[in-house]
Design an enzyme around this catalytic site. Structure first.
Site, PDB file in Angstrom:
ATOM      1  N   GLU A   1      -6.464   3.999  -5.887  1.00 42.21           N
ATOM      2  CA  GLU A   1      -7.656   4.331  -5.104  1.00 42.21           C
ATOM      3  C   GLU A   1      -8.154   5.707  -5.532  1.00 42.21           C
ATOM      4  O   GLU A   1      -7.410   6.688  -5.505  1.00 42.21           O
ATOM      5  CB  GLU A   1      -7.347   4.359  -3.605  1.00 42.21           C
ATOM      6  CG  GLU A   1      -8.614   4.515  -2.779  1.00 42.21           C
ATOM      7  CD  GLU A   1      -8.408   5.062  -1.361  1.00 42.21           C
ATOM      8  OE1 GLU A   1      -9.297   4.841  -0.520  1.00 42.21           O
ATOM      9  OE2 GLU A   1      -7.385   5.714  -1.100  1.00 42.21           O
TER      10      GLU A   1
ATOM     11  N   ASP B   1       0.871  -1.172   0.000  1.00 45.00           N
ATOM     12  CA  ASP B   1       0.000   0.000   0.000  1.00 45.00           C
ATOM     13  C   ASP B   1       0.913   1.228   0.000  1.00 45.00           C
ATOM     14  O   ASP B   1       1.611   1.484   0.983  1.00 45.00           O
ATOM     15  CB  ASP B   1      -0.853  -0.033   1.282  1.00 45.00           C
ATOM     16  CG  ASP B   1      -2.127   0.777   1.172  1.00 45.00           C
ATOM     17  OD1 ASP B   1      -2.107   1.808   0.485  1.00 45.00           O
ATOM     18  OD2 ASP B   1      -3.128   0.371   1.798  1.00 45.00           O
TER      19      ASP B   1
ATOM     20  N   ASP C   1      -2.668   4.681  -2.465  1.00 45.45           N
ATOM     21  CA  ASP C   1      -3.599   5.365  -1.569  1.00 45.45           C
ATOM     22  C   ASP C   1      -3.992   6.755  -2.105  1.00 45.45           C
ATOM     23  O   ASP C   1      -3.114   7.518  -2.550  1.00 45.45           O
ATOM     24  CB  ASP C   1      -2.919   5.520  -0.204  1.00 45.45           C
ATOM     25  CG  ASP C   1      -3.850   6.045   0.869  1.00 45.45           C
ATOM     26  OD1 ASP C   1      -4.836   5.375   1.168  1.00 45.45           O
ATOM     27  OD2 ASP C   1      -3.579   7.150   1.396  1.00 45.45           O
TER      28      ASP C   1
ATOM     29  N   HIS D   1     -10.846  -1.597   4.760  1.00 46.44           N
ATOM     30  CA  HIS D   1     -10.545  -1.149   6.123  1.00 46.44           C
ATOM     31  C   HIS D   1     -11.167   0.214   6.439  1.00 46.44           C
ATOM     32  O   HIS D   1     -11.031   0.692   7.561  1.00 46.44           O
ATOM     33  CB  HIS D   1      -9.025  -1.081   6.300  1.00 46.44           C
ATOM     34  CG  HIS D   1      -8.415  -0.039   5.419  1.00 46.44           C
ATOM     35  ND1 HIS D   1      -8.412  -0.148   4.032  1.00 46.44           N
ATOM     36  CD2 HIS D   1      -7.814   1.139   5.692  1.00 46.44           C
ATOM     37  CE1 HIS D   1      -7.855   0.928   3.524  1.00 46.44           C
ATOM     38  NE2 HIS D   1      -7.469   1.726   4.505  1.00 46.44           N
ATOM     39  N   ASP D   2     -11.780   0.862   5.459  1.00 46.40           N
ATOM     40  CA  ASP D   2     -12.441   2.156   5.689  1.00 46.40           C
ATOM     41  C   ASP D   2     -13.960   2.025   5.735  1.00 46.40           C
ATOM     42  O   ASP D   2     -14.653   3.023   5.981  1.00 46.40           O
ATOM     43  CB  ASP D   2     -12.100   3.143   4.556  1.00 46.40           C
ATOM     44  CG  ASP D   2     -10.626   3.544   4.532  1.00 46.40           C
ATOM     45  OD1 ASP D   2      -9.964   3.494   5.582  1.00 46.40           O
ATOM     46  OD2 ASP D   2     -10.152   3.904   3.434  1.00 46.40           O
TER      47      ASP D   2
END
Ligand code: TEU
Ligand code: CA
Length: 538
Positions: A242, A99, A200, A316-317
């Site tokens: 993302e 990431d 990200d 994870h968000d």
């Protein structure tokens, strides 16, 4: 199969390292813990792991604030552990995707420590600064985690720009030296054998703060192409950008078939349909189901043949999908499988977030249990604004990022087998019923439904290239579609809700057995949350 397209058959599993498996009893998951669970992941049938950040970090935003891009945070292990993880995963044909957080660094990164020493420091221009006076921020931009996007540094008489927390200063991509440092770092990781990268908030790197532009800045795709040419194109990688702000036109650039940017885009249009439009994510609304179907249909049709999307319900968000749009009480298993079947029949690369394959549910926390910076800031902001705690808690239960971040459930033993010590965040007490061991022992489990779907995707080309037709678009309960190529037809029929509904008549599946379903027998109705997938040769 076209070699450049091999990854279109791949399925990616996301690990949130601090919550996956602890190996040394400090209550925090780590790389050695992940290595010890690779056999489990191989059994599920995944091709790659996206590891949320494990680089050195003060952990202000759980690793999304990196202070050294070329080292592992001691909390997670060492560079040697990382090399071992890459090698052990490779033995099982699993690649490791890192990431990369390139929109901002930590304020404890060496570059920022230098940058704030003086205006003529060589690193000063790695960040974004504006002259100013205390209390008079350059503009009104509000940071994602609350407060202003500008933070004053009295020694310099300047503000620095940060889209996330004050400890996450934005990097200045306009500086070519910074860009080159980033490319060198990416190449260093490629040489270590990583199999790709998740980028990200990459749609935020080309900001123009004076024009109030934070996403989709004018030079965005220029930077992507330069980065790709200098790094990714050296190797056969999976790369995913993302992009909360990508529409289908922009997504086609992200995932252009010539490989000039990334392999695919990770966009969110389907996932925000349960909040009051124009308000914050905490301002809840009932899911607009027809809009959900329209969004999926649009992306399926518009990217077909000219782009590539990611498919996901969870990360994870986001809260856990079975609690969000399924029914995590009476129909937990049925609805978890229904959501899996609906998603995995679509075109794109499926992502499974740790525990989704077990049907794990949202956390049932008290206000004091929340750890995430976004939740913690929201609690204090809304308390100040006069919201009562019951309201705040209602929003947190539905939307806090901590819902996805509770420790993975391995067994019914203490702390769900996650740690021998004290877990960094509360374990969901329902681990005694929902865990990997129980799933593996039950042939009818959510785990085996995912395993089946992954195997089907490998076996049938129609998952990759089949054209898409939605059925019953206006139906308030039915989610159904057909995918078709020259050799095969695939049909997915699903009841998205808890009332029994009529089953649409689709001739090709008459008298056929489903290849994957969440009720054992066929019926002439669709029972609560029933989902069936058919693949028929021509
Ligand atoms: O998330 C991007 C992002 O915009 C989120 O902060 C989003 O607005 C929020 O999660 C909605 O609840 C990425 C990472 O996935 C996230 O974990 C990081 O906190 C963020 O970037 C900053 O690096
Ligand atoms: Ca540990």
């Amino acid at each position: 199969m076209n070699r450049t397209n091999w990854w279109k058959h791949a399925v990616i599993y996301q690990i949130y390292p601090r919550s996956f498996q602890d190996s040394n009893g400090d209550g925090i998951g780590d790389l050695k813990g992940i290595i010890s669970r690779l056999d489990y992941l191989e059994k599920l049938g995944i091709d790659a792991i996206w590891l949320s950040p494990v680089c050195k970090s003060p952990q202000d935003d759980n690793g999304y604030d990196i202070s050294d891009y070329r080292d592992i945070d001691p909390m997670f292990g060492s560079l040697d552990d990382m090399e071992e993880l890459i090698a052990e995963a490779k033995k099982r044909n699993i690649r490791i995707l890192l990431d990369l957080v390139l929109n901002h660094s930590s304020d404890e990164h060496r570059w920022f420590l230098e940058a704030k020493k003086s205006k003529d420091n060589p690193y000063h221009d790695y960040y974004i600064w504006r002259d100013g006076e205390p209390g008079k921020a350059p503009n009104e931009l509000k940071a994602v985690f609350g407060g202003s996007m500008w933070e004053y540094v009295p020694e310099l008489g300047q503000y620095y720009f940060h889209q996330f927390s004050v400890k996450q200063p934005d990097l200045n991509w306009e500086n070519p030296r910074l860009r080159q440092e980033i490319y060198d770092m990416i190449n260093w990781w490629i040489d270590k054998g990583v199999g790709g990268f998740r980028m990200d908030v990459i749609d935020q790197i080309a900001k123009e703060p004076d024009q109030m532009i934070t996403i989709n800045g004018p030079r965005l795709h220029e930077y992507f192409r330069e980065m790709s040419k200098n790094t990714f194109q050296r190797a056969d990688l999976i790369t995913v950008g993302e992009a909360w702000g990508a529409d289908t036109e922009r997504a086609k650039l992200y995932s252009a078939p010539d490989g000039s940017e990334f392999s695919m885009v990770f966009q969110f249009e389907h996932i925000n349909l349960d909040q009051i439009p124009g308000q914050e994510k905490w301002d809840l609304a009932k899911l607009d189901f027809i809009a959900l179907k329209n969004v999926f249909e649009k992306w399926q049709k518009e990217l077909n043949g000219c782009g590539w999307n990611s498919l996901f319900w969870d990360n994870h968000d986001c809260p856990r999908i079975v609690s969000r749009w399924g029914n995590d009480r009476e129909y937990r298993k049925e609805s978890a499988k229904m959501l899996a079947i609906v998603l995995h029949g679509l075109q794109g690369t499926p992502y499974i977030f740790q525990g989704e394959e077990l049907g794990m549910t949202n956390a049932d926390f008290a206000i004091e249990d929340y750890k995430d910076i976004e939740s913690v800031n929201m609690i204090s902001e809304r308390r100040q604004k006069g919201y009562d705690d019951a309201d705040i808690l209602h929003s947190l239960h539905a939307k806090s990022r901590d819902n996805a971040r509770t420790p993975m459930h391995w067994t019914a033993e203490k702390n769900a087998g996650f740690t021998d010590g004290t877990p960094w965040i509360r374990v969901n007490p329902n681990y005694t019923q929902i865990n990997a061991q129980e799933n593996l022992e039950d042939p009818d489990s959510v785990f085996y439904c995912y395993q089946k779907l992954l195997a089907l995707r490998k076996a049938h080309e129609v998952f990759v290239d089949g054209d898409f037709t939605m059925i019953g678009k206006e139906d308030p309960n039915l989610f159904a579609y057909i995918r078709e190529n020259a050799e095969e037809t695939m049909v997915v029929l699903a009841n998205f809700y808890g009332d029994t509904i009529a089953r649409p008549a689709i001739e090709v599946i008459n008298g056929r057995q489903a290849v994957c379903a969440n009720y054992a027998d066929e019926a002439d109705v669709l029972r609560p949350y029933e989902a069936r997938m058919y693949v028929i040769g021509k």
